[in-house]
Structure formats: structure tokens, C-alpha cells
Scaffold this motif. Structure first.
Motif, PDB file in Angstrom:
ATOM      1  N   ARG A  77      42.313  43.223  -9.461  1.00 28.75           N
ATOM      2  CA  ARG A  77      42.873  43.524  -7.875  1.00 28.75           C
ATOM      3  C   ARG A  77      44.147  43.951  -7.670  1.00 28.75           C
ATOM      4  N   MET A  78      44.571  44.499  -6.767  1.00 25.32           N
ATOM      5  CA  MET A  78      45.713  44.898  -6.586  1.00 25.32           C
ATOM      6  C   MET A  78      46.635  43.691  -5.751  1.00 25.32           C
ATOM      7  N   ILE A  79      48.205  43.993  -6.121  1.00 25.42           N
ATOM      8  CA  ILE A  79      48.840  42.938  -5.028  1.00 25.42           C
ATOM      9  C   ILE A  79      48.713  43.282  -3.779  1.00 25.42           C
ATOM     10  N   THR A  80      48.854  42.160  -2.767  1.00 29.26           N
ATOM     11  CA  THR A  80      48.765  42.591  -1.283  1.00 29.26           C
ATOM     12  C   THR A  80      50.068  42.028  -0.624  1.00 29.26           C
ATOM     13  N   LYS A  81      50.394  42.358   0.754  1.00 30.30           N
ATOM     14  CA  LYS A  81      51.407  41.723   1.115  1.00 30.30           C
ATOM     15  C   LYS A  81      50.930  40.278   1.482  1.00 30.30           C
ATOM     16  N   GLU A  82      49.974  39.914   1.734  1.00 36.46           N
ATOM     17  CA  GLU A  82      49.463  38.368   1.858  1.00 36.46           C
ATOM     18  C   GLU A  82      50.131  37.519   0.691  1.00 36.46           C
ATOM     19  N   ASP A  83      50.152  38.171  -0.359  1.00 37.46           N
ATOM     20  CA  ASP A  83      50.388  37.258  -1.495  1.00 37.46           C
ATOM     21  C   ASP A  83      52.007  36.857  -1.577  1.00 37.46           C
ATOM     22  N   PHE A  84      52.639  37.398  -0.842  1.00 34.30           N
ATOM     23  CA  PHE A  84      54.087  37.047  -0.534  1.00 34.30           C
ATOM     24  C   PHE A  84      54.126  35.747   0.013  1.00 34.30           C
ATOM     25  N   SER A  85      53.061  35.459   0.854  1.00 31.05           N
ATOM     26  CA  SER A  85      53.193  34.312   1.630  1.00 31.05           C
ATOM     27  C   SER A  85      52.296  33.422   1.045  1.00 31.05           C
ATOM     28  N   ASN A  86      51.321  33.752   0.213  1.00 28.16           N
ATOM     29  CA  ASN A  86      50.383  32.783  -0.550  1.00 28.16           C
ATOM     30  C   ASN A  86      50.903  32.270  -1.710  1.00 28.16           C
ATOM     31  N   PHE A  87      51.689  33.013  -2.411  1.00 24.91           N
ATOM     32  CA  PHE A  87      52.026  32.371  -3.638  1.00 24.91           C
ATOM     33  C   PHE A  87      53.647  32.082  -3.790  1.00 24.91           C
ATOM     34  N   GLU A  88      53.808  31.061  -4.441  1.00 26.25           N
ATOM     35  CA  GLU A  88      55.379  30.685  -4.321  1.00 26.25           C
ATOM     36  C   GLU A  88      56.349  31.307  -5.497  1.00 26.25           C
ATOM     37  N   TYR A  89      55.356  31.569  -6.726  1.00 27.17           N
ATOM     38  CA  TYR A  89      56.231  32.226  -7.677  1.00 27.17           C
ATOM     39  C   TYR A  89      55.401  33.584  -7.896  1.00 27.17           C
ATOM     40  N   ILE A  90      55.880  34.964  -8.204  1.00 25.57           N
ATOM     41  CA  ILE A  90      55.467  36.076  -8.316  1.00 25.57           C
ATOM     42  C   ILE A  90      56.119  36.642  -9.535  1.00 25.57           C
ATOM     43  N   PHE A  91      55.396  36.817 -10.729  1.00 28.37           N
ATOM     44  CA  PHE A  91      56.039  37.003 -11.844  1.00 28.37           C
ATOM     45  C   PHE A  91      55.559  38.643 -12.289  1.00 28.37           C
ATOM     46  N   GLY A  92      56.638  39.521 -12.366  1.00 28.00           N
ATOM     47  CA  GLY A  92      56.498  40.787 -12.856  1.00 28.00           C
ATOM     48  C   GLY A  92      56.465  40.883 -14.246  1.00 28.00           C
ATOM     49  N   MET A  93      55.625  41.738 -15.006  1.00 28.63           N
ATOM     50  CA  MET A  93      55.875  41.982 -16.405  1.00 28.63           C
ATOM     51  C   MET A  93      56.994  42.913 -17.055  1.00 28.63           C
ATOM     52  N   ASP A  94      57.402  43.751 -16.146  1.00 34.13           N
ATOM     53  CA  ASP A  94      58.499  44.553 -16.702  1.00 34.13           C
ATOM     54  C   ASP A  94      59.149  45.220 -15.285  1.00 34.13           C
ATOM     55  N   HIS A  95      60.385  46.100 -15.702  1.00 29.97           N
ATOM     56  CA  HIS A  95      61.061  46.326 -14.449  1.00 29.97           C
ATOM     57  C   HIS A  95      60.474  47.079 -13.490  1.00 29.97           C
ATOM     58  N   GLU A  96      59.568  48.104 -13.990  1.00 32.07           N
ATOM     59  CA  GLU A  96      58.910  48.757 -13.020  1.00 32.07           C
ATOM     60  C   GLU A  96      57.821  48.081 -12.053  1.00 32.07           C
ATOM     61  N   ASN A  97      57.467  47.055 -12.615  1.00 30.94           N
ATOM     62  CA  ASN A  97      56.473  46.213 -11.870  1.00 30.94           C
ATOM     63  C   ASN A  97      57.453  45.397 -10.796  1.00 30.94           C
ATOM     64  N   MET A  98      58.605  45.014 -11.227  1.00 32.02           N
ATOM     65  CA  MET A  98      59.545  44.372 -10.285  1.00 32.02           C
ATOM     66  C   MET A  98      59.926  45.248  -9.182  1.00 32.02           C
ATOM     67  N   GLU A  99      60.146  46.520  -9.517  1.00 34.17           N
ATOM     68  CA  GLU A  99      60.557  47.573  -8.571  1.00 34.17           C
ATOM     69  C   GLU A  99      59.385  47.648  -7.295  1.00 34.17           C
ATOM     70  N   ASP A 100      58.135  47.756  -7.990  1.00 35.17           N
ATOM     71  CA  ASP A 100      56.984  47.561  -7.036  1.00 35.17           C
ATOM     72  C   ASP A 100      56.871  46.451  -6.032  1.00 35.17           C
ATOM     73  N   ILE A 101      56.898  45.356  -6.870  1.00 36.12           N
ATOM     74  CA  ILE A 101      56.986  44.115  -6.103  1.00 36.12           C
ATOM     75  C   ILE A 101      58.065  44.167  -5.044  1.00 36.12           C
ATOM     76  N   THR A 102      59.324  44.611  -5.507  1.00 36.56           N
ATOM     77  CA  THR A 102      60.395  44.463  -4.408  1.00 36.56           C
ATOM     78  C   THR A 102      60.162  45.254  -3.135  1.00 36.56           C
ATOM     79  N   GLU A 103      59.594  46.537  -3.720  1.00 36.42           N
ATOM     80  CA  GLU A 103      59.299  47.537  -2.678  1.00 36.42           C
ATOM     81  C   GLU A 103      58.215  47.062  -1.502  1.00 36.42           C
ATOM     82  N   MET A 104      57.398  46.214  -1.877  1.00 39.29           N
ATOM     83  CA  MET A 104      56.224  45.739  -1.302  1.00 39.29           C
ATOM     84  C   MET A 104      56.720  44.308  -0.418  1.00 39.29           C
ATOM     85  N   ARG A 105      57.470  43.790  -0.982  1.00 39.21           N
ATOM     86  CA  ARG A 105      57.874  42.341  -0.260  1.00 39.21           C
ATOM     87  C   ARG A 105      58.256  42.083   1.179  1.00 39.21           C
ATOM     88  N   PRO A 106      57.704  41.698   1.727  1.00 40.07           N
ATOM     89  CA  PRO A 106      58.181  41.427   3.366  1.00 40.07           C
ATOM     90  C   PRO A 106      59.352  40.760   3.232  1.00 40.07           C
TER      91      PRO A 106
END
Length: 161
Positions: A77-106
Motif C-alpha cells: 500500500r502507499m503511505i497516506t496523510k492519515e498515517d501521520f495521525s495514525n502512527f506514532e513512529y514513521i521510519f523511512g529506509m533511505d533519504h529519498e523516502n524521508m524526503e517524500d515523507i517530509t513533503e507529505m507530512r501535515p
């Protein structure tokens, strides 16, 4: 963790069939060994849509099984905006993942977003993507397992459970 308190963790990689699923399977196993399954919500997701609805890569499943984790099931599945309120910890595997996570993060997200590798005792920040290693590194999925295991174990230890 206070009595009765629960936690949640989401592991994120590019396609959600190799690294994030490997980490999810390992983490579920570690939590089960500690008798804490009822106190955790554990999931994984990808930043890309290529493998939505697909099971983990067979090489991921082979390595998990080889290491005694045979009851793991997941559909990509793909990460969703709701994941940022449903999960306490979100771990990316690499810097590109973290850029995508940061960009999506409310902006109001309280999720702690970081590289899983920040918990690696061997200081390897990036969990390398083993997907395209067909033959070039036959040990790539085992290396991902080893690193994810180290990181997940260290993360759990940091919580003083």
C-alpha cells in the motif's frame, strides 16, 4: 511505556515489498517474542504505487522464513496523510523516502519521522534497496534483514520496554 499505553509504527520504503515489509515482519516478530503484540499497531507502506495490492517480494519472504518468521502477511500500500495521525513512529529506509515523507507530512503531525538506520548500532543510516540486485549481490536481502533486525532491536531497547 506506561501500563496500558499502546504504540504504533509504520515502516516506509519505495515500493513496500522489500525493505519496509522486511522491517515490519521483524518488528512484529520481536514484539510477539516480548508478549507485547496487543500494545502495538505495526504496518508498512511505500511512497510509490507500483506494488499496491501485491505481496512482499519472494526474496523478502524467503529471508524472513529462513530466520524463523513464517507467519508474516502483507499487501503493498502507499503511505497516506492519515498515517501521520495514525502512527506514532514513521521510519523511512533511505533519504529519498524521508524526503517524500517530509513533503507529505501535515504541519500538525505529531508522528516522529526518522530514518530506521538512526537506530543502527553499526551507524549505517541507509537501508539499501535490494530489489534490483538480481545476481549482483546474492546476499543483499540477508544484509537488509540483518540491518533491519539490528535497528528494530535497538529501537525497542530505546523505549525501555
Amino acid at each position: 511505556m506506561a501500563a496500558g499505553q499502546s504504540h504504533s509504527v509504520l515502516f516506509v520504503c519505495l515500493g513496500n515489498i522489500c525493505r519496509s515489509t522486511m522491517a515490519e515482519g521483524i518488528f512484529q516478530h520481536l514484539i510477539k517474542e516480548k508478549g507485547l503484540s496487543s500494545k502495538w499497531t505495526i504496518d508498512s507502506a511505500g511512497t510509490g504505487s507500483w506494488h499496491v495490492g501485491c505481496p512482499p517480494d519472494q526474496r523478502t519472504m524467503q529471508v524472513l522464513k529462513k530466520n524463523g518468521i513464517s507467519n508474516y502477511h502483507h499487501l503493498g500500500r502507499m503511505i497516506t496523510k492519515e498515517d501521520f495521525s495514525n502512527f506514532e513512529y514513521i521510519f523511512g529506509m533511505d533519504h529519498e523516502n524521508m524526503e517524500d515523507i517530509t513533503e507529505m507530512r501535515p504541519r500538525n503531525s505529531k508522528a516522529k519521522c526518522m530514518l530506521l538506520g538512526e537506530f543502527d548500532p553499526q551507524k549505517e543510516l541507509t537501508v539499501q534497496d535490494p530489489y534490483f540486485t538480481h545476481g549482483s549481490n546474492k546476499n543483499a536481502f540477508n544484509e537488509v534483514y540483518d540491518q533491519c533486525y539490528r535497528c528494530c532491536t535497538a529501537f525497542l531497547e530505546s523505549l525501555n520496554l
